[in-house]
Design an enzyme around this catalytic site. Structure first.
Site, mmCIF file in Angstrom:
data_model
loop_
_atom_site.group_PDB
_atom_site.id
_atom_site.type_symbol
_atom_site.label_atom_id
_atom_site.label_comp_id
_atom_site.label_asym_id
_atom_site.label_seq_id
_atom_site.Cartn_x
_atom_site.Cartn_y
_atom_site.Cartn_z
ATOM 1 N N THR A 174 62.812 62.478 26.753
ATOM 2 C CA THR A 174 63.810 61.615 26.122
ATOM 3 C C THR A 174 65.011 61.390 27.022
ATOM 4 O O THR A 174 65.336 62.249 27.858
ATOM 5 C CB THR A 174 64.266 62.282 24.798
ATOM 6 O OG1 THR A 174 65.455 61.645 24.334
ATOM 7 C CG2 THR A 174 64.582 63.764 24.975
ATOM 8 N N ASP A 175 65.694 60.267 26.813
ATOM 9 C CA ASP A 175 66.927 60.016 27.578
ATOM 10 C C ASP A 175 68.020 61.030 27.234
ATOM 11 O O ASP A 175 69.009 61.162 27.965
ATOM 12 C CB ASP A 175 67.424 58.579 27.355
ATOM 13 C CG ASP A 175 67.705 58.216 25.903
ATOM 14 O OD1 ASP A 175 67.529 59.075 25.018
ATOM 15 O OD2 ASP A 175 68.104 57.055 25.653
ATOM 16 N N GLU A 176 67.861 61.729 26.091
ATOM 17 C CA GLU A 176 68.920 62.660 25.671
ATOM 18 C C GLU A 176 69.091 63.837 26.631
ATOM 19 O O GLU A 176 70.108 64.522 26.588
ATOM 20 C CB GLU A 176 68.646 63.174 24.253
ATOM 21 C CG GLU A 176 68.651 62.046 23.248
ATOM 22 C CD GLU A 176 68.869 62.484 21.803
ATOM 23 O OE1 GLU A 176 69.242 63.639 21.575
ATOM 24 O OE2 GLU A 176 68.668 61.641 20.913
ATOM 25 N N LYS B 2 64.357 69.920 24.812
ATOM 26 C CA LYS B 2 63.541 68.952 25.555
ATOM 27 C C LYS B 2 63.785 69.111 27.062
ATOM 28 O O LYS B 2 62.865 68.949 27.875
ATOM 29 C CB LYS B 2 63.874 67.519 25.116
ATOM 30 C CG LYS B 2 63.438 67.153 23.717
ATOM 31 C CD LYS B 2 61.927 67.171 23.488
ATOM 32 C CE LYS B 2 61.193 66.050 24.186
ATOM 33 N NZ LYS B 2 59.737 66.060 23.835
ATOM 34 N N TYR C 30 68.479 70.106 20.210
ATOM 35 C CA TYR C 30 67.265 69.306 20.433
ATOM 36 C C TYR C 30 67.140 68.923 21.906
ATOM 37 O O TYR C 30 66.109 69.174 22.553
ATOM 38 C CB TYR C 30 67.279 68.036 19.559
ATOM 39 C CG TYR C 30 66.302 66.971 20.037
ATOM 40 C CD1 TYR C 30 64.928 67.142 19.887
ATOM 41 C CD2 TYR C 30 66.753 65.801 20.667
ATOM 42 C CE1 TYR C 30 64.027 66.181 20.351
ATOM 43 C CE2 TYR C 30 65.862 64.841 21.125
ATOM 44 C CZ TYR C 30 64.495 65.031 20.966
ATOM 45 O OH TYR C 30 63.611 64.084 21.424
HETATM 46 P P1 NAD Z 1 57.960 62.909 15.132
HETATM 47 O O1 NAD Z 1 58.878 63.968 14.633
HETATM 48 O O2 NAD Z 1 57.790 61.661 14.331
HETATM 49 O O3 NAD Z 1 56.495 63.514 15.365
HETATM 50 C C1 NAD Z 1 56.286 64.772 15.919
HETATM 51 C C2 NAD Z 1 54.848 65.169 15.630
HETATM 52 O O4 NAD Z 1 54.611 66.447 16.227
HETATM 53 C C3 NAD Z 1 54.523 65.337 14.141
HETATM 54 O O5 NAD Z 1 53.304 64.713 13.832
HETATM 55 C C4 NAD Z 1 54.439 66.841 13.939
HETATM 56 O O6 NAD Z 1 53.564 67.223 12.902
HETATM 57 C C5 NAD Z 1 53.940 67.286 15.297
HETATM 58 N N1 NAD Z 1 54.283 68.676 15.598
HETATM 59 C C6 NAD Z 1 55.499 69.280 15.483
HETATM 60 N N2 NAD Z 1 55.420 70.568 15.841
HETATM 61 C C7 NAD Z 1 54.126 70.795 16.223
HETATM 62 C C8 NAD Z 1 53.428 71.920 16.719
HETATM 63 N N3 NAD Z 1 54.036 73.102 16.895
HETATM 64 N N4 NAD Z 1 52.118 71.801 17.014
HETATM 65 C C9 NAD Z 1 51.472 70.619 16.834
HETATM 66 N N5 NAD Z 1 52.097 69.504 16.356
HETATM 67 C C10 NAD Z 1 53.407 69.590 16.053
HETATM 68 O O7 NAD Z 1 58.467 62.584 16.608
HETATM 69 P P2 NAD Z 1 58.471 61.193 17.395
HETATM 70 O O8 NAD Z 1 59.710 60.453 17.089
HETATM 71 O O9 NAD Z 1 57.161 60.557 17.233
HETATM 72 O O10 NAD Z 1 58.607 61.741 18.890
HETATM 73 C C11 NAD Z 1 57.452 62.094 19.648
HETATM 74 C C12 NAD Z 1 57.881 62.612 20.999
HETATM 75 O O11 NAD Z 1 58.626 61.605 21.690
HETATM 76 C C13 NAD Z 1 58.797 63.829 20.933
HETATM 77 O O12 NAD Z 1 58.437 64.696 21.971
HETATM 78 C C14 NAD Z 1 60.193 63.258 21.157
HETATM 79 O O13 NAD Z 1 61.026 64.199 21.764
HETATM 80 C C15 NAD Z 1 59.890 62.098 22.092
HETATM 81 N N6 NAD Z 1 60.809 60.959 22.027
HETATM 82 C C16 NAD Z 1 61.115 60.373 20.835
HETATM 83 C C17 NAD Z 1 61.929 59.241 20.813
HETATM 84 C C18 NAD Z 1 62.276 58.547 19.519
HETATM 85 O O14 NAD Z 1 63.102 57.628 19.527
HETATM 86 N N7 NAD Z 1 61.667 58.886 18.385
HETATM 87 C C19 NAD Z 1 62.436 58.724 22.014
HETATM 88 C C20 NAD Z 1 62.118 59.374 23.223
HETATM 89 C C21 NAD Z 1 61.284 60.471 23.209
HETATM 90 O O1 DAU Z 2 67.311 58.704 22.497
HETATM 91 C C1 DAU Z 2 66.049 59.173 22.155
HETATM 92 C C2 DAU Z 2 66.140 60.018 20.904
HETATM 93 O O2 DAU Z 2 66.371 59.125 19.822
HETATM 94 C C3 DAU Z 2 64.897 60.864 20.656
HETATM 95 O O3 DAU Z 2 64.764 61.793 21.695
HETATM 96 C C4 DAU Z 2 64.995 61.593 19.305
HETATM 97 O O4 DAU Z 2 63.801 62.289 19.036
HETATM 98 C C5 DAU Z 2 65.233 60.549 18.223
HETATM 99 O O5 DAU Z 2 65.390 61.194 16.970
HETATM 100 C C6 DAU Z 2 66.470 59.708 18.546
HETATM 101 O O6 DAU Z 2 67.666 60.522 18.462
HETATM 102 P P1 DAU Z 2 69.025 59.961 17.809
HETATM 103 O O7 DAU Z 2 69.871 61.103 17.426
HETATM 104 O O8 DAU Z 2 69.621 58.911 18.664
HETATM 105 O O9 DAU Z 2 68.403 59.219 16.510
HETATM 106 P P2 DAU Z 2 68.881 59.148 14.990
HETATM 107 O O10 DAU Z 2 68.053 58.105 14.330
HETATM 108 O O11 DAU Z 2 68.982 60.484 14.346
HETATM 109 O O12 DAU Z 2 70.362 58.563 15.120
HETATM 110 C C7 DAU Z 2 70.633 57.334 15.774
HETATM 111 C C8 DAU Z 2 72.137 57.130 15.751
HETATM 112 O O13 DAU Z 2 72.555 56.860 14.402
HETATM 113 C C9 DAU Z 2 72.928 58.358 16.180
HETATM 114 O O14 DAU Z 2 74.077 57.925 16.894
HETATM 115 C C10 DAU Z 2 73.344 59.014 14.868
HETATM 116 C C11 DAU Z 2 73.478 57.840 13.927
HETATM 117 N N1 DAU Z 2 73.147 58.087 12.495
HETATM 118 C C12 DAU Z 2 71.959 58.698 12.221
HETATM 119 C C13 DAU Z 2 71.573 58.933 10.916
HETATM 120 C C14 DAU Z 2 70.274 59.635 10.607
HETATM 121 C C15 DAU Z 2 73.979 57.647 11.495
HETATM 122 O O15 DAU Z 2 75.054 57.056 11.758
HETATM 123 N N2 DAU Z 2 73.605 57.861 10.201
HETATM 124 C C16 DAU Z 2 72.437 58.502 9.855
HETATM 125 O O16 DAU Z 2 72.164 58.693 8.645
#
Ligand code: NAD
Ligand code: DAU
Length: 373
Positions: A140-142, A169, A165
């Protein structure tokens, strides 16, 4: 024929990736390993599971027996590790599971892949590997921390995670890099910006806002809503991962993003106006409303409520995707204006899915974590 182990394939991006692979490639076998935590849902891939090219294994990425079993049964060529605890707010409440899954789970996958892929040793004592195998860590970019008003994250930006988190990562990225250096394992790391699209669990900003609007609830915006995220349609992320699995140079990190920075408050306002427009255009969509009545004038910016800020809230993320574009030819195809409409339509048409994934402890958790905001 290539055999993929896709971990976390019942979660948001992992499931979209499975669907993408099945559509894009003919001659493949996919093993999804997922522990079905609150964020994983088998319903998300139930249609795909009718395809004989897809197999589902319920299990924990930390469990050596389970992962070994998969490698013994299937000749895995690619590991794509999506499995993770992914929600920043939850990591602030309970960091431990983030460290366990995200770091130790990654190390377990690496160890077992190394064992099964090793073919011997070279003259310097480094392991040698079966041809064409690869471990891809979905990061992730985080991991780069938070930006001020200007600048972008490149692959050489120092790692500076600021939440439990992102720290977990980052730990995972470092152990992946270490296996690449110490054991010369064929690895890649991708670091993507915020994804949005279908099957996004409604605890994250966009699907939560959609859910709350449909239920006539307030829309919680953290702080003053000025934080910026860089949004990418999930299918574009899947395409980037597919590209790196097949063509990424061993050992390299690739940033993935679409130059699409938006303030949170603007995302929320756009979601409100788009839902209202879609409901006005298509009366069928009104079935998705939990608040009865034909009048939808209450769907407006007055639903917004500014709430206590997230602890350590990163101000701004912005990815420079130049490397993956110039070296591998990847570019995002979906414009945000189109992607957000597609996404909202999907939620309006798939309320059954939302109900299914929020039927467990969702309400209890939400109440305990956030109270009545
Ligand atoms: P998500 O939370 O929707 O899905 C995570 C999945 O992993 C779930 O299906 C969960 O059951 C499974 N899981 C959790 N713990 C596990 C374990 N111990 N063993 C096996 N399975 C397990 O997450 P997402 O948003 O789909 O993100 C997927 C990946 O991409 C993550 O690694 C996250 O860090 C990365 N990522 C997410 C975003 C985003 O915007 N959502 C952006 C950049 C990177
Ligand atoms: O940047 C990549 C990341 O994006 C991934 O690595 C993470 O897995 C994914 O969850 C996401 O993280 P964020 O913290 O950016 O996503 P989230 O949807 O939780 O929040 C997006 C922005 O909105 C953040 O600045 C917090 C804000 N927010 C979030 C929630 C849930 C609100 O203002 N209100 C809310 O209720």
């Amino acid at each position: 024929m290539k055999n993929y182990l896709v971990t976390g394939g019942a979660g948001f991006i992992g499931a979209n990736f499975v669907k993408y692979l099945l559509k894009k490639h003919k001659d493949i076998q996919i093993i999804v390993l997922d522990d079905l935590t609150y964020a994983g849902n088998l319903g998300t891939i139930k249609e795909d599971l009718k395809d004989p090219r897809l197999v589902f294994v319920k299990g924990d990425i930390k469990n050596p027996k389970v992962v070994n079993g998969i490698f013994e049964k299937y000749p895995i060529d690619f590991v794509v590790n999506f499995a993770a605890e992914s929600h920043v707010d939850r990591s602030i409440e309970n960091p431990q599971v983030f460290l366990e899954t995200n770091i130790l789970g990654t190390q377990n996958l690496l160890d077992i892949a190394k064992k099964h892929w090793s073919t011997g040793k070279d003259e310097n004592g480094y392991p040698t590997y079966k041809d064409g195998v690869k471990y891809l860590q979905v990061s992730t970019d985080e991991v780069y921390g938070s930006l001020g008003a200007s600048g972008y994250f490149t692959e050489t930006t120092p790692l500076d995670p600021r939440s439990p988190y992102s720290a977990s990562k980052t730990g995972a990225d470092l152990i992946v890099k270490a296996y690449g250096e110490t054991y010369k394992m064929p690895i890649n790391i991708t670091r993507c910006s915020n994804n949005y699209g279908p099957y996004h669990f409604p605890e994250k900003l966009i699907p939560l806002i959609i859910k709350n609007i449909l239920e006539g609830k307030k829309l919680p915006v953290y702080g003053d809503g000025s934080n910026i995220r860089d949004w990418l349609y999930v299918e574009d992320h899947c395409k980037a991962i597919d590209t790196v699995v097949l063509n990424g140079k061993t050992g390299e990190v690739y940033n993935v993003g679409g130059h699409n920075e938006k303030k949170n408050i603007d995302i929320v306002k756009l979601t409100i106006s788009t839902i209202r427009k879609l409901l006005e255009e298509n009366k069928e969509y009104k079935k998705a409303l939990k608040k009865p009545g034909d009048d939808i004038s209450w769907i407006n910016d007055d639903l917004i409520t500014y709430v206590k800020d997230r602890l350590g809230h990163d101000q701004r993320y912005a990815i420079d995707p130049n490397k993956i574009t110039t070296e591998l030819g990847w570019y995002p195809e979906t414009k945000f204006e189109d992607g957000i409409v597609k996404t909202i339509r999907w939620y309006l048409e798939n309320q059954d899915w939302v109900e299914e994934v929020t039927s467990g402890d969702y309400q209890k958790y939400y109440q305990e974590m956030y109270g009545n905001r």
